[in-house]
Motif scaffolding. Structure first.
Motif, short mmCIF file in Angstrom:
data_model
loop_
_atom_site.label_atom_id
_atom_site.label_comp_id
_atom_site.label_asym_id
_atom_site.label_seq_id
_atom_site.Cartn_x
_atom_site.Cartn_y
_atom_site.Cartn_z
N ILE A 88 48.48 88.58 11.47
CA ILE A 88 49.75 87.95 11.74
C ILE A 88 49.63 86.43 10.78
O ILE A 88 50.68 86.02 10.16
CB ILE A 88 50.12 87.72 13.17
N LEU A 89 48.53 85.89 11.11
CA LEU A 89 48.34 84.59 10.58
C LEU A 89 48.51 84.76 8.91
O LEU A 89 48.90 83.81 8.27
CB LEU A 89 47.05 83.85 10.90
N ASP A 90 47.93 85.80 8.47
CA ASP A 90 47.93 86.15 6.89
C ASP A 90 49.47 86.07 6.41
O ASP A 90 49.69 85.59 5.32
CB ASP A 90 47.12 87.30 6.52
N ALA A 91 50.13 86.68 7.54
CA ALA A 91 51.81 86.93 6.87
C ALA A 91 52.46 85.36 7.01
O ALA A 91 53.06 85.16 6.08
CB ALA A 91 52.42 87.96 7.85
N LEU A 92 51.96 84.75 7.93
CA LEU A 92 52.68 83.38 8.22
C LEU A 92 52.26 82.50 7.10
O LEU A 92 52.73 81.63 6.57
CB LEU A 92 52.12 82.66 9.55
N ALA A 93 50.82 82.67 6.83
CA ALA A 93 50.12 81.68 5.62
C ALA A 93 51.14 81.81 4.33
O ALA A 93 51.41 81.06 3.77
CB ALA A 93 48.87 82.02 5.33
N HIS A 94 51.46 83.29 4.04
CA HIS A 94 52.31 83.53 2.97
C HIS A 94 53.46 82.75 3.05
O HIS A 94 53.99 82.20 1.90
CB HIS A 94 52.50 85.05 2.76
N ALA A 95 54.38 82.96 4.00
CA ALA A 95 55.52 82.59 4.11
C ALA A 95 55.65 80.88 4.21
O ALA A 95 56.41 80.21 3.84
CB ALA A 95 56.15 82.81 5.55
N HIS A 96 54.58 80.22 4.93
CA HIS A 96 54.52 78.86 5.06
C HIS A 96 54.28 78.23 3.68
O HIS A 96 54.89 77.22 3.45
CB HIS A 96 53.35 78.48 6.13
N ALA A 97 53.50 78.97 3.07
CA ALA A 97 53.07 78.38 1.51
C ALA A 97 54.50 78.57 0.61
O ALA A 97 54.61 77.64 -0.55
CB ALA A 97 52.12 79.31 0.68
N ARG A 98 55.51 79.09 1.17
CA ARG A 98 56.80 78.87 0.56
C ARG A 98 57.86 78.34 1.33
O ARG A 98 58.96 78.39 0.97
CB ARG A 98 57.18 80.56 0.16
N GLY A 99 57.35 77.50 2.08
CA GLY A 99 58.41 76.62 2.57
C GLY A 99 59.07 77.25 4.08
O GLY A 99 60.13 76.65 4.33
N HIS A 158 58.76 80.62 10.47
CA HIS A 158 59.33 81.60 11.23
C HIS A 158 60.13 81.11 12.51
O HIS A 158 61.27 81.30 12.83
CB HIS A 158 58.21 82.44 11.80
N ARG A 159 59.61 80.31 13.31
CA ARG A 159 60.28 79.64 14.71
C ARG A 159 60.38 80.64 15.81
O ARG A 159 60.92 80.15 16.87
CB ARG A 159 61.59 78.93 14.33
N ASP A 160 60.14 81.78 15.65
CA ASP A 160 60.27 82.80 16.92
C ASP A 160 58.90 83.75 16.90
O ASP A 160 59.39 84.96 16.96
CB ASP A 160 61.72 83.38 16.96
N VAL A 161 57.79 83.37 16.43
CA VAL A 161 56.68 84.26 16.56
C VAL A 161 56.63 84.75 18.10
O VAL A 161 56.36 83.71 18.86
CB VAL A 161 55.39 83.78 15.98
N LYS A 162 56.32 85.94 18.34
CA LYS A 162 56.22 86.63 19.69
C LYS A 162 56.17 88.02 19.42
O LYS A 162 56.24 88.57 18.37
CB LYS A 162 57.50 86.43 20.45
N PRO A 163 55.45 88.61 20.46
CA PRO A 163 55.12 89.98 20.31
C PRO A 163 55.91 90.94 19.84
O PRO A 163 55.97 91.88 19.08
CB PRO A 163 54.42 90.45 21.51
N SER A 164 57.32 90.78 20.21
CA SER A 164 58.39 91.44 20.01
C SER A 164 58.95 91.31 18.49
O SER A 164 59.56 92.28 18.14
CB SER A 164 59.48 91.49 21.06
N ASN A 165 58.40 90.37 17.82
CA ASN A 165 58.72 90.16 16.42
C ASN A 165 57.55 90.64 15.51
O ASN A 165 57.43 90.45 14.53
CB ASN A 165 59.10 88.72 16.01
N VAL A 166 56.65 91.25 16.35
CA VAL A 166 55.33 91.78 15.48
C VAL A 166 55.63 93.12 15.60
O VAL A 166 55.51 94.00 16.72
CB VAL A 166 54.05 91.36 15.83
N LEU A 167 55.34 94.08 14.55
CA LEU A 167 55.56 95.61 14.59
C LEU A 167 54.14 96.26 14.17
O LEU A 167 53.63 95.66 13.39
CB LEU A 167 56.48 96.04 13.52
N ALA A 182 58.38 90.36 11.62
CA ALA A 182 59.94 90.47 11.29
C ALA A 182 60.50 89.06 11.71
O ALA A 182 59.97 88.33 12.43
CB ALA A 182 60.38 91.53 12.07
N ASP A 183 61.66 89.15 10.90
CA ASP A 183 62.64 88.00 11.51
C ASP A 183 62.10 86.66 10.75
O ASP A 183 62.65 85.38 11.57
CB ASP A 183 62.93 88.02 13.06
N PHE A 184 61.78 86.45 9.69
CA PHE A 184 61.72 85.19 9.12
C PHE A 184 62.83 84.34 8.86
O PHE A 184 63.67 85.01 8.62
CB PHE A 184 60.70 85.17 7.80
N GLY A 185 62.97 83.23 9.29
CA GLY A 185 63.88 82.32 9.19
C GLY A 185 65.38 82.46 9.84
O GLY A 185 66.04 81.69 10.09
#
Length: 941
Positions: free
Chosen positions: A121-132, A135-144, A154-157
């Motif tokens: 999960i953190l690896d995915a977040l690092a990719h998104a954060h590096a691009r500005g 997520h704002r709603d990281v939770k188990p139901s948003n992780v597949l 899922a559900d970035f932005g």
């Protein structure tokens, strides 16, 4: 939604899920021949054109993410119907289940599996954060979790878009899921990538323990806990969780974003490091780990590192008052440092405060405290018919060890006998314009009356102000600018002369005569001069020598104070001896301290400052006018002893009833008392409202960099420091600056986690790396010479710092030199004093009186020279509150925010063990005096 092609392209097959902001359908892309997921915003969130534009912008940003751990966004568009415009996203369809479903089916995931999932999960977040993109709603139901076991977020932005929509449409709903929302998100403050890390910390806690850090019955209770409660480490609920994971999780759950991991990549690497480390069999159960997280409401920006702004050019303070050489004493310090000769304002943190100087094991006490007077109007009914004797029967009875802490030992109204007091310390002065030691202030309650005084009660009730010479605790008007008092009828001096409002004004004016009384508190000058440069009554050109313009006496029974700005603590200032009445005809100027004219129940029969004081009854005192004092003994004898050992021996033998300085018995006596049930039954170990702390000097590199200060904080173990200073008998481990006896105290504050008896060397070394000193740095730790315990504390800190590469040498200057240097940042920088140990208490019992001098830029007691506008704004906000609970809440934030800055290391709330004679009656510890209330005592027949 019907089965017609959605958007002219997608065949909707079934509803996969629905939430508070969107619905997700399984669909088939007829154009490209693939199964997809279509997410549509709810109509109420999609009816604003600006909101739709924001949705499109965020969706395009999400579509730009290309990472195997992120659900791919294929398309974004709008579909128009007869009634609505429906924004939608077309996403990769993931065949699998959500992490929420996995967590429900396998409560407490295998630790290594939970960590591996979190790393993905953190690896995915690092990719998104590096691009500005946050997520704002990281939770188990948003992780597949796919059918092959891979992880996709899922559900970035989308949460950001919905948040924008709520601002536009005014729905007022909180965005995110309460169990995983960061404090800054709940409070609608600026959110960045570190908010996602907080959510990951919540999620990992749930995977490891089966529940989120703050479960609760309603969303509001959960959100309140995120802001105000301290999370338990995972090991508290699952003993198999190792301490290394505790530290990582708790760091992510810091209330302050700046104390969380620097990035998702850093947190991922920390977790991967734990996975790669060899595991030595079963992890033993550990006690709950500390929480290296502050609890501020106001965040600290990661770039926070203001340039050092030195305080106003300090006026070198006079040397502290020392015992005369003829006394044979090693220079016991009674006063704090002079704040300069120019008038300064306690409303802005400038006033005189007393710093406890640790030059002997018996620390000189000052006012300890609980915020008790209600802010704003303090009108109370006339209490002429209520005497202090009437209160005795209403007190809770205290017995045995600590019986006087919250109750009254041997309550009695019996009169007679002689109260025998003995101390190694002499009062600094009995002149109310000059006295500035707790011993003198306690004795003054026998001799002198004020408009208001602290109620004669133990525990929190004793911190309430009660009328004394006045009929009420004050009528407040003009928005807090005017305080009016009316004197009781029948109040007199010891010669029978009636006390008038002019006597009170004259007594206050005497404190302005700085050429004669330069050793006393300056609070009244600071508040009442208001640019007049009033010289005091002896140089007053007014015919009646009553020329102070801010104090009016329209008649003999009325006195009116006009402030130039509201100051809710003003009644506390009037409760200090410096507001006592002085008859002008009996004023002998600098000789007045030898025979101050009594307005209380006792008067001076004889007085030799360094030998003995004898008080006898003042037969002109009328108990019917006094709701404070009981006046039970016929006489009071106070003897100044040659040493503290002599005092202890006299107490245990019965030769003395009490040490009025309440400075604590010596170590050998302590051991004897605690080892004997009979002796222990006559002793009390009480918090006195003082805190021992190290200040980290912002004028001395590299501690001018907050990250280097944080390194020291993470390396310092507050429990070990307390133990080096005497252990549990000497005090309680401190988490913040405000002690338990002061309003606003937060028992859960533990910003850097070391109060629980652990250090965090990895976090300390990381901060060292960040501040450019990866291999450590050198500094100097300083405290006053003469006290073995304070030296032990310094040596303990040196050892702790050495463990992370910080080399510290110790210096022990004489107390006079230390406290003369502390307000002068130029001298501190020249000497290289990086870390300084002192002890602090306030002059009156409010958090404003305690914290403002320590934190406000320009205050000579702000030894670290921290210049912080955010803290000043918070303190001003607290002072503007008229409700005590609201004010205390803001002061808690001041305390926690000051801890974020890293300039102060509070580690011990000081206790003193004092012995009381078994023949004493009405013994209780007064919360505003830091010891036994002497005026309440009686003697058994």
């Amino acid at each position: 939604m019907d089965s017609a092609l959605f958007g002219g392209r997608y065949e909707i097959r079934e509803l996969l899920g629905s939430g508070g902001m969107a619905r997700v359908h399984l669909a088939y892309d007829t154009r490209l021949g693939r199964t997809v997921a279509v997410k549509t915003l709810l109509p109420e969130l999609a009816r604003d054109a600006e909101a739709r534009r924001r949705f499109a912008r965020e969706a395009r940003a999400a579509a730009g993410l290309n990472h195997p751990g992120i659900v791919t966004v294929h398309d974004q568009d709008e579909m128009r119907t007869d009634e609505d415009i429906v924004p939608y996203l077309v996403m990769e369809y993931v065949d699998g289940s959500t992490l929420a479903e996995l967590a429900r089916s396998q409560v407490r995931l295998d630790i290594e599996r939970a960590v591996r999932i979190t790393c993905d999960i953190l690896d995915a977040l690092a990719h998104a954060h590096a691009r500005g993109l946050v997520h704002r709603d990281v939770k188990p139901s948003n992780v597949l979790i796919t059918s092959t076991g891979s992880v996709k977020v899922a559900d970035f932005g989308i949460a950001r878009v919905v948040h924008s929509l709520t601002r536009i449409t005014g729905t007022g709903s909180a965005l995110g899921t309460p169990g995983y929302m960061s404090p800054e998100q709940i409070e609608d403050r600026e959110v960045d990538a570190r908010s996602d890390l907080y959510a990951v910390g919540c999620m990992l806690t749930e995977l490891l323990t089966g529940t989120v850090p703050f479960p609760g019955p309603t969303p509001l209770t959960v959100m309140y806990a995120h802001i105000h409660s301290t999370p338990e480490p995972p090991s508290a609920r699952n003993a198999a969780v190792p301490p290394e994971l505790d530290a990582i999780v708790i760091s992510a759950l810091s209330k302050n974003p700046a104390l969380r991991p620097r990035s998702a990549a850093v947190m991922r690497d920390d977790l991967n490091g734990w996975l790669a480390a060899p595991k030595g069999g079963a992890t033993p159960a550990l006690p709950p780990a500390p929480v290296p997280a502050p609890r501020p409401v106001v965040p600290l920006h990661p770039a926070y590192n203001p340039p050092h702004t030195p305080p106003h050019t300090p006026v070198p303070p006079p040397l502290p008052q020392l015992m005369p050489p003829a006394s044979g004493r090693p220079g016991d310090v009674y006063t704090s440092q002079q704040w300069g000769t120019a008038p300064v304002d306690p409303r802005r943190g400038k006033g005189r405060r007393r710093a406890l100087i640790a030059v002997s094991a018996a620390v000189v006490l000052t006012l300890g405290t609980v915020l008790a007077v209600r802010l704003g109007s303090s009108q109370r009914p006339d209490e002429n018919t209520v005497t202090a004797l009437d209160l005795i029967a209403k007190r809770t009875v205290g017995r045995g060890f600590d019986g006087a802490v919250n109750g009254t030992v041997n309550p009695s109204t019996a009169k007679g006998g002689t109260l025998k007091l003995m101390s190694y310390y002499a009062p600094d002065s009995l002149d109310p314009a000059r006295s500035y030691s707790p011993l003198a202030w306690n004795l003054d309650r026998l001799l002198l009356r004020k408009l208001v005084d602290f109620a004669p009660q133990p525990s929190g009730a004793g911190a309430e102000l009660a009328p004394d010479l006045a009929t009420t605790t004050g009528t407040v008007s003009d928005g807090g600018l005017t305080y009016t008092y009316t004197l009781k009828k029948g109040v007199t001096f010891e010669d029978g002369t009636g006390i008038t409002s002019k006597d009170i004004k004259y007594g206050i004016e005497r404190t302005f005569a700085t050429d004669l009384f330069n050793g006393g508190p300056t609070h009244l000058r600071d508040l009442l001069d208001q640019g007049q440069s009033y010289p005091g009554p002896y140089k007053d050109t007014d015919p009646d020598q009553l020329g102070l313009k801010s104090v009016l006496t329209p008649d003999d029974s009325t006195i009116v104070f006009h402030l130039d700005a509201p100051f809710a603590d003003f009644p506390y200032v009037l409760a200090l001896p410096m507001s006592s009445p002085v008859p002008k005809a009996k004023d002998t100027k600098d000789n007045y301290e030898k025979q101050p004219v009594a307005s209380g129940p006792y008067k001076i029969a004889s007085y030799d400052r360094d030998k003995k004081l004898r008080l006898v009854r003042n037969d002109k005192w009328d108990p019917a006018t006094d709701g404070i004092r009981t006046a039970l003994p016929d006489a009071v004898d106070f003897t100044v002893a040659a040493s503290s050992d002599v005092v202890d021996a006299a107490l245990l033998s019965g030769e003395a009833d009490l040490d009025p300085a309440q400075a604590g018995v010596q170590d050998a006596t302590r051991t004897k008392i605690l080892g004997s049930d009979s002796l222990k039954a006559n002793a009390d170990s009480a918090l006195i409202g003082a805190v021992r702390y190290f200040s980290l000097q912002t004028a001395v590199a590299p501690l001018n960099d907050y990250r280097c200060r944080w390194a020291v904080q993470y390396a310092a173990n507050r429990t070990a420091l307390r133990d080096a200073g005497g252990g549990k008998d000497a005090g309680d481990v401190a988490g913040g600056m405000l002690p338990p006896t002061v309003g606003g105290y937060d028992p859960h504050l533990n910003t850097y986690g070391t109060a629980a008896g652990r250090t965090y060397p990895d976090l300390a070394k990381r901060q060292l790396s960040d501040c450019g000193h990866a291999t450590g740095f050198s500094t100097t730790i300083v405290t006053a010479n003469g006290n073995p315990r304070t030296k032990a504390m310094v040596e303990n800190l040196r050892t702790q710092l050495a463990a992370v590469g910080i080399t510290a040498k110790a210096e022990y200057p004489e107390a006079a030199d230390l406290y003369a240097t502390l307000p002068d940042q130029k001298k501190i920088k020249e000497r290289g004093w990086g870390i300084i140990l002192t002890t602090w208490q306030s002059d009156w019992p409010t958090p404003a009186g305690f914290l403002r001098p320590l934190l406000l830029a320009g205050s000579p007691s702000n030894y670290a020279a921290l210049a912080d506008q955010q803290l000043k704004d918070l303190m001003d906000e607290a002072d503007a509150k008229t409700d005590r609970n609201s004010a205390d809440s803001v002061w808690r934030t001041v305390d926690s925010t000051s801890q974020d800055r890293g300039t102060l290391i509070p580690f011990m709330y000081v206790r003193q063990l004092n012995y009381r004679s078994a023949r004493l009656t009405n013994v209780y510890l007064h919360p505003a005096l830091g010891g036994v209330d002497i005026q309440a005592l009686g003697i058994k027949n």
